[in-house]
Design a protein around this motif. Structure first.
Motif, PDB file in Angstrom:
ATOM      1  N   SER A 167     137.788  67.621 -67.049  1.00  0.00           N
ATOM      2  CA  SER A 167     139.143  68.037 -67.435  1.00  0.00           C
ATOM      3  C   SER A 167     139.903  68.644 -66.256  1.00  0.00           C
ATOM      4  N   LEU A 168     139.179  69.136 -65.258  1.00  0.00           N
ATOM      5  CA  LEU A 168     139.862  69.654 -64.072  1.00  0.00           C
ATOM      6  C   LEU A 168     140.307  68.524 -63.150  1.00  0.00           C
ATOM      7  N   GLY A 169     139.780  67.327 -63.376  1.00  0.00           N
ATOM      8  CA  GLY A 169     140.181  66.177 -62.573  1.00  0.00           C
ATOM      9  C   GLY A 169     139.074  65.621 -61.694  1.00  0.00           C
ATOM     10  N   PHE A 170     137.870  66.220 -61.765  1.00  0.00           N
ATOM     11  CA  PHE A 170     136.752  65.668 -61.004  1.00  0.00           C
ATOM     12  C   PHE A 170     136.332  64.340 -61.618  1.00  0.00           C
ATOM     13  N   ARG A 186     144.475  63.979 -65.118  1.00  0.00           N
ATOM     14  CA  ARG A 186     143.826  65.173 -65.665  1.00  0.00           C
ATOM     15  C   ARG A 186     144.085  66.412 -64.812  1.00  0.00           C
ATOM     16  N   GLN A 187     144.306  66.192 -63.510  1.00  0.00           N
ATOM     17  CA  GLN A 187     144.619  67.345 -62.655  1.00  0.00           C
ATOM     18  C   GLN A 187     145.876  68.060 -63.135  1.00  0.00           C
ATOM     19  N   MET A 241     142.828  72.241 -69.423  1.00  0.00           N
ATOM     20  CA  MET A 241     142.238  72.308 -70.759  1.00  0.00           C
ATOM     21  C   MET A 241     141.369  73.547 -70.903  1.00  0.00           C
ATOM     22  N   LEU A 277     137.078  76.013 -56.867  1.00  0.00           N
ATOM     23  CA  LEU A 277     136.358  74.749 -56.663  1.00  0.00           C
ATOM     24  C   LEU A 277     137.290  73.534 -56.730  1.00  0.00           C
ATOM     25  N   ALA A 278     137.992  73.409 -57.865  1.00  0.00           N
ATOM     26  CA  ALA A 278     138.840  72.226 -58.040  1.00  0.00           C
ATOM     27  C   ALA A 278     140.005  72.173 -57.040  1.00  0.00           C
ATOM     28  N   LEU A 328     139.925  69.009 -54.782  1.00  0.00           N
ATOM     29  CA  LEU A 328     140.796  67.948 -55.292  1.00  0.00           C
ATOM     30  C   LEU A 328     142.213  67.997 -54.728  1.00  0.00           C
ATOM     31  N   ARG A 368     141.532  79.553 -64.578  1.00  0.00           N
ATOM     32  CA  ARG A 368     140.888  78.501 -63.794  1.00  0.00           C
ATOM     33  C   ARG A 368     141.695  77.202 -63.905  1.00  0.00           C
ATOM     34  N   SER A 369     142.136  76.895 -65.113  1.00  0.00           N
ATOM     35  CA  SER A 369     142.974  75.704 -65.300  1.00  0.00           C
ATOM     36  C   SER A 369     144.296  75.846 -64.572  1.00  0.00           C
ATOM     37  N   MET A 373     145.028  74.706 -60.922  1.00  0.00           N
ATOM     38  CA  MET A 373     145.373  73.323 -60.594  1.00  0.00           C
ATOM     39  C   MET A 373     146.869  73.067 -60.768  1.00  0.00           C
TER      40      MET A 373
END
Lengths: 241, 247
Positions: free
Chosen positions: A146-149, B83-84, B88, B107-108, B112, B156-157, B160
């Protein structure tokens, strides 16, 4: 004190005279070499096979039809065949097949043993890793996605580190088993630790000293590795108080 | 609230067991930019499935979902990129237990979005400050309470910088005394103009924060309207029945 003098004489005869301890020393070196490289091969094979197997289990039904899906199916079948054959036959037999049939032209028995034990261990490590991957909560996977990984990134950053931590005790046990299993390397002319003791026994005609010495050396190594893994486990456990 | 459509859901279907179970049976909905849409309904009504289809955690059996003008149900669409932009939040938080709170958040963005560790950390710390948890940056998830974990999951969401936030029963797994702190963060987020789709049983939240309430039952949208209209003057029998049981 007569028994003590006998013991002393026995010790001298088996280890000191003609530098017979060298059989144990070079044998120990070979045992460690085989174990070390077999562990590396086992981990590499185990990671690859477990990822193929769990990817198949997790995604095959949902995948779009196409060459990727077909490849995954083939990969999964190959992995299953490998697991069945390796886990279904004794390691000594595999070792001899490798030495006398597959690598019959090679005289490097140590290398053949490394491959034989590595390929054997890989099957067990694969199943250990797979159970580790499956034990990670599905929500972790969803959170990563869901974070895009993508699938691979989620595996790498989120699932595998947790899976590794979960299986560390079982994995350590597998390596301890492997270390001891290499004691059959003598079947293909390798002078490992066990063979070292056996050679001494053949020369001196005494069983007690060389065999007990061999057993104690294995025991010491296993205790050392158990202690090492215990430390690693405690460090990794830092995150769940 | 603008009329700019962010997510357009068209005849969404989700079947299990070859069509024997229709978790979603022809759902049409539009989510507008800046809008807070609250989805309510009895358990098994398909509301969570609907939400999880929006970012394709569940793969729809049929129908289309258009997000920011892209049909994300098209197999060629790169769902990871979309999704980025869709944050969620889960019922069970799903923080990464092997990482510190700060690492959970950075992390993300670092992997990303190509942010530097320093940049990502500054952003994370600012967000932690906002939810009053900056002193827990170095802690692990297992050291936090449920309410704290969910606040962390929300920020955390946010790291992004999503265009929409999806909440899947974010307070259902919490002890009652921790529900308020999570709803407070969500309310603030709504006030800042974040587009939100919230599946919840918190009717107070729906009434106070929602711009629109969707009532679902049996895989269909039964009724949708402003919170006042739904709660004060429900039109459908199913809606009246459901509300009479929970209010």
């Amino acid at each position: 004190m007569e028994w003590f003098q006998t013991l002393q004489a026995d010790f001298y005869l088996n280890f000191i005279q003609d530098d017979r301890w060298r059989y144990l020393w070079t044998g120990l070196g070979n045992t460690l070499k085989i174990t070390f490289f077999a562990v590396i091969i086992g981990i590499v094979i185990g990671v690859v096979v477990s990822i193929v197997r769990s990817t198949y289990d997790k995604t095959y039904d949902e995948m779009q039809p196409g060459p990727g899906r077909y490849l995954l199916w083939i990969g999964d079948r190959i992995c299953r065949l490998y697991l069945t054959v390796i886990r279904g036959t004794p390691v000594v037999v595999q070792l001899m097949i490798m030495y006398y049939i597959i690598f019959a032209s090679s005289r490097n028995s140590l290398m053949v043993a490394v491959f034989a034990f590595g390929i054997n261990s890989g099957a067990y490590v694969a199943e250990i890793f797979r159970s580790g991957i499956m034990s990670v909560d599905a929500g972790q996977f969803e959170a990563g996605r869901s974070l895009g990984f993508n699938y691979v990134e989620t595996m790498r950053h989120i699932i595998l580190p947790q899976a590794f931590k979960n299986v560390l005790p079982t994995l350590a046990n597998e390596f301890i088993v492997l270390l001891k299993e290499t004691s059959v390397a003598g079947y293909v002319t390798i002078r490992d630790l066990t063979m070292g003791g056996y050679i001494i026994r053949g020369v001196t005609y005494s069983s007690f000293m060389p065999l007990i010495a061999v057993a104690l050396i294995y025991l010491t190594m296993v205790m050392f590795f158990t202690w090492l893994v215990g430390r690693l486990e405690r460090r990794l456990r830092n995150s769940d108080h | 609230m603008t009329t700019d459509v962010l997510i357009d859901v068209n005849d969404l279907q989700k079947h299990f067991k070859g069509g024997a179970i229709r978790a979603l049976d022809g759902v049409n909905a539009q989510i507008h930019r800046g809008e807070v849409v609250v989805v309510i309904g009895p358990s098994g009504s398909g509301k969570s499935t609907f939400l999880r289809c929006l970012n394709l955690l569940e793969k729809p059996t049929g129908g289309t979902i258009t997000f920011e003008g892209h049909d994300i149900t098209d197999p060629k669409a790169n769902i990871n990129l979309h999704r980025q932009k869709m944050g969620m939040v889960f019922q069970h938080f799903n923080l990464f237990p092997h990482m510190t709170i700060l690492r959970n958040m950075t992390l993300a963005p670092t992997k990303l979005l190509g942010k530097s560790q320093k940049e990502a950390e500054e952003q994370a710390m600012a967000l932690l400050e906002r939810v009053g948890l900056s002193d827990r940056a170095g802690a692990y998830p297992s050291q936090l309470s449920g309410g704290q974990k969910q606040r962390i999951a929300i920020v955390r969401s946010l790291c992004m910088e999503p265009d929409v936030m999806l909440f899947d029963e974010p307070t259902s797994a919490l002890d009652p005394e921790m529900v308020g702190e999570v709803l407070e963060v969500m309310k603030e987020l709504a006030n800042e103009g974040m587009t939100m789709v919230v599946v919840t049983h918190e009717m107070g939240f729906a009434r106070e924060v929602g711009d629109r309430v969707i009532f679902m039952a049996d895989g269909k949208i039964v009724e949708e309207n402003t919170p006042e209209a739904i709660f004060e003057h429900p039109q459908e029998e199913r809606t009246k029945n459901f509300l009479s049981k929970i209010l």
